[in-house]
Design an enzyme around this catalytic site. Structure first.
Site, PDB file in Angstrom:
ATOM      1  N   ASP A 139      30.498 -40.250  63.957  1.00  0.00           N
ATOM      2  CA  ASP A 139      29.526 -39.241  64.387  1.00  0.00           C
ATOM      3  C   ASP A 139      28.581 -39.293  62.979  1.00  0.00           C
ATOM      4  O   ASP A 139      28.154 -38.222  62.557  1.00  0.00           O
ATOM      5  CB  ASP A 139      29.968 -37.918  64.573  1.00  0.00           C
ATOM      6  CG  ASP A 139      29.212 -37.052  65.196  1.00  0.00           C
ATOM      7  OD1 ASP A 139      28.243 -37.685  65.730  1.00  0.00           O
ATOM      8  OD2 ASP A 139      29.538 -35.756  65.186  1.00  0.00           O
TER       9      ASP A 139
ATOM     10  N   VAL B 174      31.532 -22.439  58.179  1.00  0.00           N
ATOM     11  CA  VAL B 174      31.419 -23.030  56.856  1.00  0.00           C
ATOM     12  C   VAL B 174      30.959 -21.755  55.901  1.00  0.00           C
ATOM     13  O   VAL B 174      30.087 -21.033  55.994  1.00  0.00           O
ATOM     14  CB  VAL B 174      30.616 -24.301  56.537  1.00  0.00           C
ATOM     15  CG1 VAL B 174      31.038 -24.663  55.402  1.00  0.00           C
ATOM     16  CG2 VAL B 174      30.884 -25.238  57.712  1.00  0.00           C
TER      17      VAL B 174
END
Ligand code: 3AM
Length: 348
Positions: free
Chosen positions: A126, A17
């Protein structure tokens, strides 16, 4: 959209990221990048995020394919959340745990996001503090690499530490499983530790969650209201767990702090937000827990067999970014050595 890549924020289990800037508008956003051949999780995330919009979910800004050092990269553009993950926020806070007033606000915001997802037939699969991102205005759900439509069959996904009993046994993964994971996330916020804090290897965690009949320990510092809320999230039988809409009506969230909660939703820009507590400036780096995908190997299988069936999900590429048949791969002007200027087009 033409854009330039800035510094790397972090590396998750499925992608790197970075911060990025739009050349046209100067807008800053986050970009998640991974080699195209391994982009199944990211493409799954793109599909889901591009179909939803909520102030409690990190927003989707587009996607493209670029070439970097002779590698073809898949990039997913997201709203930039400058304070990083809730996990970082917990560990940066005094004593490595959050006060109940903050727990209440984050819980409310995560629950609003879950309620929206569930009403739209989506299961996140998740939920955990490292998949909740924080900005000054509050918390938003992120990382949809394991998410699915509720009716969708497929491998069990997620992080063993946060798996509901029915998920650990490979039976089902539905809305109630997200609620269990929310309960585990509250434990993280209140204790600074993990739900099964004295168990670390995945086989033992799966055994504990799925087969022992035990519940994670409730943090001692929580109020009676908070403990009751947690009890409604962590029911062993998924049918007995409260839904997101029910939990939004629980006294823990609608009591005296309700007004503060309403004022600190992500749509609010009030400088008097309860989140203006200075903790967001000192967030440290911490490694996210890895997500895994459990491939069920039959109803009779043992916890050990399930663990041996652990594998990474590899989705088939689907070339439908932004509902277009063509994706343009172009140089992204990266500071990290992206050099190829020629456009490449891919067709589905
Ligand atoms: O490694 P840490 O936890 O510091 O919080 C995410 C994680 O940081 C961050 O990228 C790292 C790898 O997942 N991250 C993910 N999406 C983000 C976003 N939209 C983000 N940070 C800001 N905005």
């Amino acid at each position: 959209m033409d854009w330039t890549r800035g510094h790397t924020i972090g590396r998750g289990s499925t992608a790197t990221v970075s911060v990025a800037t739009s050349i046209q508008s100067g807008d800053v956003f986050a970009v998640k990048s991974v080699e195209l051949s391994q982009s199944g999780f990211l493409q799954r995330e793109q599909k889901i995020l591009s179909s939803i919009i909520s102030p409690f979910i990190v927003s989707y800004k587009g996607c493209d394919v670029t070439r970097k050092n002779n590698k073809v990269m898949y990039n997913l553009f997201l709203e930039y959340m400058p304070s990083g993950s809730l996990s970082n926020a917990i560990h940066a806070h005094d004593g490595g745990r959050l006060d109940e007033s903050l727990i209440r606000i984050f819980t409310y915001q995560i629950l609003q996001g879950l309620d929206y997802l569930h009403l739209n037939g989506l299961v996140h699969c998740d939920i955990k503090s490292s998949n909740i991102l924080v900005a000054q205005s509050g918390a938003k759900i992120a990382d949809f690499g394991c998410a699915k439509r509720v009716e969708q069959q497929g491998p069990i996904a997620g992080t063993p530490m946060f798996m509901a009993p029915e998920v650990a046994r490979g039976e089902e993964q539905g809305f109630a499983s997200d609620i269990w994971a929310l309960g585990c996330t509250i434990i993280e916020m209140a204790s600074g530790g993990t739900p099964w804090h004295n168990v670390s290897d995945p086989v033992s965690i799966i055994y504990r969650a799925g087969y022992s009949g035990h519940l994670p320990e409730f943090p001692c510092c929580l109020s009676e209201q908070a403990r009751d809320f947690l009890d409604k999230c962590l029911r062993g039988d998924p049918k007995e767990r409260w839904t997101a809409s029910q939990l939004l009506e629980h006294p823990f969230l609608v009591g005296e702090f309700n007004k503060q909660i309403q004022e600190s939703t992500p749509s609010s820009t009030s400088p008097t937000s309860i989140l203006d507590q200075g903790i967001w400036n000192s967030l440290d780096e911490s490694e996210s827990l890895e997500s895994m995908v459990l491939v069920p190997s039959g109803g009779e299988s043992s916890a050990g067999e399930r663990i041996r069936g652990l594998s990474l999900l590899s989705g088939e590429p689907s070339w439908d970014c932004d509902d277009q048949n063509w994706i343009t791969a172009r140089d992204d002007g990266s500071e990290e050595g992206d050099t190829v200027m020629d456009d490449i087009e891919y067709k589905d």
